[in-house]
Design a protein around this motif. Structure first.
Motif, PDB file in Angstrom:
ATOM      1  N   TYR A   1      29.001  47.166  35.817  1.00 50.55           N
ATOM      2  CA  TYR A   1      29.585  48.509  35.734  1.00 50.55           C
ATOM      3  C   TYR A   1      30.805  48.489  34.816  1.00 50.55           C
ATOM      4  CZ  TYR A   1      31.935  52.811  37.212  1.00 50.55           C
ATOM      5  OH  TYR A   1      32.558  54.031  37.221  1.00 50.55           O
ATOM      6  N   PHE A   2      31.615  47.455  34.956  1.00 51.19           N
ATOM      7  CA  PHE A   2      32.808  47.285  34.117  1.00 51.19           C
ATOM      8  C   PHE A   2      32.423  47.208  32.644  1.00 51.19           C
ATOM      9  CE2 PHE A   2      35.277  44.004  31.867  1.00 51.19           C
ATOM     10  CZ  PHE A   2      36.507  44.638  31.790  1.00 51.19           C
TER      11      PHE A   2
ATOM     12  N   ILE B   1      25.719  39.641  44.714  1.00 49.83           N
ATOM     13  CA  ILE B   1      25.344  40.898  44.061  1.00 49.83           C
ATOM     14  C   ILE B   1      26.512  41.873  43.906  1.00 49.83           C
ATOM     15  CG2 ILE B   1      23.965  42.997  44.364  1.00 49.83           C
ATOM     16  CD1 ILE B   1      21.625  41.261  45.127  1.00 49.83           C
ATOM     17  N   PRO B   2      27.415  42.033  44.908  1.00 43.52           N
ATOM     18  CA  PRO B   2      28.551  42.956  44.715  1.00 43.52           C
ATOM     19  C   PRO B   2      29.381  42.640  43.473  1.00 43.52           C
ATOM     20  CG  PRO B   2      28.363  42.359  47.024  1.00 43.52           C
ATOM     21  CD  PRO B   2      27.377  41.506  46.286  1.00 43.52           C
ATOM     22  N   SER B   3      29.666  41.360  43.242  1.00 45.26           N
ATOM     23  CA  SER B   3      30.460  40.984  42.062  1.00 45.26           C
ATOM     24  C   SER B   3      29.687  41.245  40.780  1.00 45.26           C
ATOM     25  CB  SER B   3      30.856  39.503  42.139  1.00 45.26           C
ATOM     26  OG  SER B   3      31.820  39.296  43.137  1.00 45.26           O
ATOM     27  N   ILE B   4      28.397  40.944  40.790  1.00 47.49           N
ATOM     28  CA  ILE B   4      27.577  41.148  39.596  1.00 47.49           C
ATOM     29  C   ILE B   4      27.487  42.633  39.249  1.00 47.49           C
ATOM     30  CG2 ILE B   4      25.246  40.912  38.645  1.00 47.49           C
ATOM     31  CD1 ILE B   4      24.971  38.350  40.345  1.00 47.49           C
TER      32      ILE B   4
ATOM     33  N   VAL C   1      26.345  26.914  41.150  1.00 42.15           N
ATOM     34  CA  VAL C   1      26.032  28.197  40.517  1.00 42.15           C
ATOM     35  C   VAL C   1      27.270  28.901  39.976  1.00 42.15           C
ATOM     36  CG1 VAL C   1      25.031  30.496  40.907  1.00 42.15           C
ATOM     37  CG2 VAL C   1      24.007  28.492  41.998  1.00 42.15           C
ATOM     38  N   ILE C   2      28.389  28.789  40.664  1.00 40.33           N
ATOM     39  CA  ILE C   2      29.606  29.508  40.279  1.00 40.33           C
ATOM     40  C   ILE C   2      30.039  29.213  38.844  1.00 40.33           C
ATOM     41  CG2 ILE C   2      32.090  29.673  40.744  1.00 40.33           C
ATOM     42  CD1 ILE C   2      31.383  29.633  43.738  1.00 40.33           C
TER      43      ILE C   2
ATOM     44  N   HIS D   1      29.384  33.014  32.053  1.00 39.93           N
ATOM     45  CA  HIS D   1      28.839  34.288  31.572  1.00 39.93           C
ATOM     46  C   HIS D   1      29.889  35.398  31.680  1.00 39.93           C
ATOM     47  CE1 HIS D   1      24.688  33.455  30.522  1.00 39.93           C
ATOM     48  NE2 HIS D   1      24.634  32.614  31.538  1.00 39.93           N
ATOM     49  N   PHE D   2      30.693  35.358  32.707  1.00 42.91           N
ATOM     50  CA  PHE D   2      31.781  36.336  32.856  1.00 42.91           C
ATOM     51  C   PHE D   2      32.744  36.238  31.680  1.00 42.91           C
ATOM     52  CE2 PHE D   2      36.209  36.947  34.194  1.00 42.91           C
ATOM     53  CZ  PHE D   2      36.192  38.280  34.583  1.00 42.91           C
TER      54      PHE D   2
END
Length: 321
Positions: A24-25, A16-19, A80-81, A87-88
């Motif tokens: 936000y970015f 969640i922190p990375s998402i 999952v990565i 998507h990133f």
């Protein structure tokens, strides 16, 4: 049940922190208001992906693994990565898109199909439990390194996975860095990817059925079947590895097609790693007394990876000579 729920909660909350940071970015960062301090997030998406991986996977997963005395979570996130990465790369502001939109959609879809297949196989193998056990290779290294394992594991389990996973997913990055129209090679890549996923699915399903049947025979006190030598396993000793390689080489074809063939280095490294893993797996098979002789015969008559017709021991010896 409580432990399963706890592990599931940890696994779901960890990324969640990375998402949140990336959302936000996407919402607030643009070329007009981005500060010099954070400009690299905009101009260097590949570096940003590595930073997020290092902090959220290497450091956080490692700490959780130390607290739980098990590095099980990296196995779940191996499936999952790549989805998170595709998507990133596809949603990053610098992603190319004039001609590339359909290629991007196709690769995103294929990555989801691959991930669902592999995730399903992981949980089926683990009896639908979260974190029941860690990879047997990590367990072996835990015994090998003893008290030093706590810090060695950071490099062998996590940093190495960053190099490997980011590297093998390079095609997911480069197809969003070039703006080439779709052509026949994209369709070749699609066929190779889908063929790999299909072969891996059937191979893993047949292996799961074989292991399940042997567990049942063991409970009944009856002799277990020594070697899986039916279905697609009749033609290859490791068809699941072969299917997995096809998937990654299919992505490499996408990369070659947009003129960035250097990104296929990840698929090459994956093939070399699977060759080493194949050797380790076969050594384990030969150490199991009840199946050692049968497996030796299986080795002599069956192709290692690429499905091929059976051959006799004499043919194999001539081939080697």
């Amino acid at each position: 049940m409580a432990n399963n729920f706890k592990n599931a909660t940890i696994a779901i909350l960890t990324p969640i922190p990375s998402i949140i940071f990336f959302l936000y970015f996407l919402k607030y960062f643009n070329t007009n208001n981005i500060s010099p301090t954070w400009s690299w997030c905009y101009t260097r998406p590949f570096i940003l992906a590595n930073v997020l991986f290092f902090l959220n996977v290497n450091v956080m997963f490692w700490i959780i693994g130390l607290l739980q005395s098990s590095h099980w979570m990296i196995d779940v996130y191996w499936t999952v990565i790549p989805v998170l990465l595709v998507h990133f790369y596809s949603t990053h502001p610098l992603a190319q898109g004039k001609y590339n939109v359909w290629r991007s959609r196709i690769v995103v879809f294929l990555t989801w199909v691959w991930s669902i297949r592999l995730t399903h196989n992981y949980f089926r193998r683990e009896d639908w439990q979260w974190g029941v056990r860690e990879d047997w290779r990590f367990s072996d290294m835990r015994r090998q390194y003893g008290k030093s394992w706590w810090w060695i594991s950071f490099f062998t389990v996590y940093v190495s996975q960053q190099v490997f996973l980011i590297g093998i997913c390079l095609p997911l990055y480069v197809i969003h860095s070039a703006d080439n129209p779709l052509n026949i090679w994209d369709f070749v890549a699609i066929v190779v990817c889908l063929t790999g996923i299909t072969i891996a699915y059937y191979a893993d399903t047949q292996l799961h059925d074989f292991v399940t049947a042997n567990k049942h025979l063991k409970k009944l006190g009856q002799p277990m079947v020594q070697v899986l030598d039916s279905g697609i396993w009749r033609y290859s000793r490791h068809p699941n590895y072969f299917g997995e390689q096809l998937w990654w080489w299919g992505l490499a074809i996408f990369a070659w097609n947009v003129g960035l063939g250097w990104a296929s280095v990840g698929a090459l490294v994956n093939s070399l790693c699977l060759a080493y893993v194949t050797m380790l797996v076969e050594e384990r098979m030969l150490k199991q007394e009840y199946r050692a002789e049968a497996y030796k015969l299986y080795q002599k008559s069956t192709s290692v990876w690429v499905p091929y017709f059976k051959f006799s021991s004499m043919q194999k010896e001539k081939k080697i000579a």
